[in-house]
Design an enzyme around this catalytic site. Structure first.
Site, PDB file in Angstrom:
ATOM      1  CG  HIS A   1     -25.370 -15.526  38.261  1.00 49.82           C
ATOM      2  ND1 HIS A   1     -25.108 -16.439  37.256  1.00 49.82           N
ATOM      3  CD2 HIS A   1     -26.217 -16.153  39.131  1.00 49.82           C
ATOM      4  CE1 HIS A   1     -25.746 -17.567  37.524  1.00 49.82           C
ATOM      5  NE2 HIS A   1     -26.420 -17.411  38.643  1.00 49.82           N
TER       6      HIS A   1
ATOM      7  NE  ARG B   1     -22.790 -22.608  40.675  1.00 49.34           N
ATOM      8  CZ  ARG B   1     -23.856 -21.820  40.701  1.00 49.34           C
ATOM      9  NH1 ARG B   1     -24.264 -21.251  39.585  1.00 49.34           N
ATOM     10  NH2 ARG B   1     -24.520 -21.611  41.814  1.00 49.34           N
TER      11      ARG B   1
ATOM     12  CB  CYS C   1     -31.333 -15.874  40.603  1.00 50.38           C
ATOM     13  SG  CYS C   1     -30.416 -15.640  42.141  1.00 50.38           S
TER      14      CYS C   1
ATOM     15  CG  ASP D   1     -29.532 -13.918  45.087  1.00 55.38           C
ATOM     16  OD1 ASP D   1     -30.077 -15.011  45.370  1.00 55.38           O
ATOM     17  OD2 ASP D   1     -28.393 -13.832  44.589  1.00 55.38           O
TER      18      ASP D   1
ATOM     19  NE  ARG E   1     -28.893 -19.757  34.180  1.00 53.69           N
ATOM     20  CZ  ARG E   1     -28.263 -20.112  35.295  1.00 53.69           C
ATOM     21  NH1 ARG E   1     -28.779 -19.790  36.475  1.00 53.69           N
ATOM     22  NH2 ARG E   1     -27.121 -20.762  35.259  1.00 53.69           N
TER      23      ARG E   1
ATOM     24  CD  GLN F   1     -30.968 -16.614  37.150  1.00 54.62           C
ATOM     25  OE1 GLN F   1     -30.627 -17.759  37.440  1.00 54.62           O
ATOM     26  NE2 GLN F   1     -32.161 -16.323  36.651  1.00 54.62           N
TER      27      GLN F   1
END
Length: 304
Positions: free
Chosen positions: A131, A104, A259, A219, A287, A134
């Site tokens: 991403h 990450r 998310c 988001d 997830r 996700q």
């Protein structure tokens, strides 16, 4: 099986995703039934974090343990990567000591360089540009709730960020359409969209983008690394909050996703994220299950 990486949505074919999603359903069912399932016993996942995380660390670490393996957490501040060790050298060393690596970080080029020098699969836990984990979980959640996502319409309201670019890639793979509404000055970067992608439409009005959508998603307006722009973004994004009025324009059975973490009263109203159309908590949980299926697939390949 040759070493495969999962660095962005376009790295997998529809056949790959259909298999991983099928495995995620099975693995989730086992988890809910308290069935012990340890296909990755004695295998090790190394998790490298340059960006802070809650859901990414928890889902990967818990998932690897639940599959019978071990997860090792490394923060770049506490390792030689944070002291200038070349990414290429770190990849050569780490990949000789574990079975799979999740990173990450900030720039996509960092993870691309790492993967190019790794002997084991590398997973993108998040970069500035993509991403994929996700969005894979989001697609799984939609399928779980409503069935096939093919030919459906996803409304993206907000910043053109890593989530949007992964959604646009997913639209090409799964065959759905994305209605995109971003404020002026926060538009899509054409360099991050494949030239042949015809599965999205741009809308100046976020309300118009939500009209007849099967899924509305957003988001935070200020992603990690852009905190200095927060005040300017709050002004620019005025009117882009997903509220009840916008959700009313979507289909009656439309879902809302985010998310997380969320800021109620900014990108989404409380009545939407905490309302009956919201599946954000299922989305967050998934997830775990989708990434477990991904870990299994990348380490073991397809199981008979």
């Amino acid at each position: 099986m040759r070493c495969r990486h999962f660095l962005q949505i376009s790295d997998f074919t529809l056949e790959d995703y259909e298999y991983v999603i099928q495995r995620a359903h099975i693995i989730k069912r086992k988890f809910k039934n308290y069935e012990t399932y340890h296909p990755l016993i004695d295998r090790t996942l190394v998790m490298v974090f340059e960006k802070n995380s809650t859901r990414t660390r928890l889902s990967f670490e818990a998932g690897m343990h639940q599959l019978g393996g071990a997860a090792i957490y490394l923060n770049t501040r506490d390792s030689q990567l944070g002291r200038g060790e070349p990414v290429e050298d770190a990849a050569q060393v780490m990949s000789r000591m574990c079975d799979i690596i999740m990173i990450r970080t900030f720039g996509q080029e960092i993870i691309d360089r790492f993967a190019a020098n790794s002997r084991v699969p590398v997973i993108n836990g998040l970069t500035n540009e993509h991403h994929p984990c996700q969005v894979m979980a989001d697609v799984f959640t939609y399928i779980e709730q409503r069935g096939s996502i093919r030919d459906k319409t996803v409304a993206w309201i907000g910043d053109a960020n890593n989530m949007l670019y992964s959604w646009l890639q997913a639209a090409e793979v799964f065959g759905f359409h994305v209605n995109v509404s971003t404020p002026e000055g926060y538009n899509i970067d054409p360099a991050l969209v494949s030239p042949g992608n015809r599965r999205y439409t741009l809308f100046a009005s976020p309300s118009d983008a939500c009209r007849d959508a099967d899924l509305v998603t957003t988001d935070v307006w200020t992603s990690m690394g852009f905190e200095d722009e927060n005040s300017a973004r709050l002004k620019a994004f005025d009117g882009w909050m997903v509220d009840s009025a916008k959700m009313a324009l979507a289909k009656k059975d439309a879902l809302f996703m985010h998310c997380l973490p969320a800021h109620r009263g900014e990108e989404v109203s409380a009545e939407v994220i905490d309302g009956p159309q919201s599946v954000v908590w299922d989305e967050a949980e998934n997830r775990l299950h989708v990434q477990k299926a991904l870990l299994e697939y990348l380490v073991l390949g397809k199981l008979n």
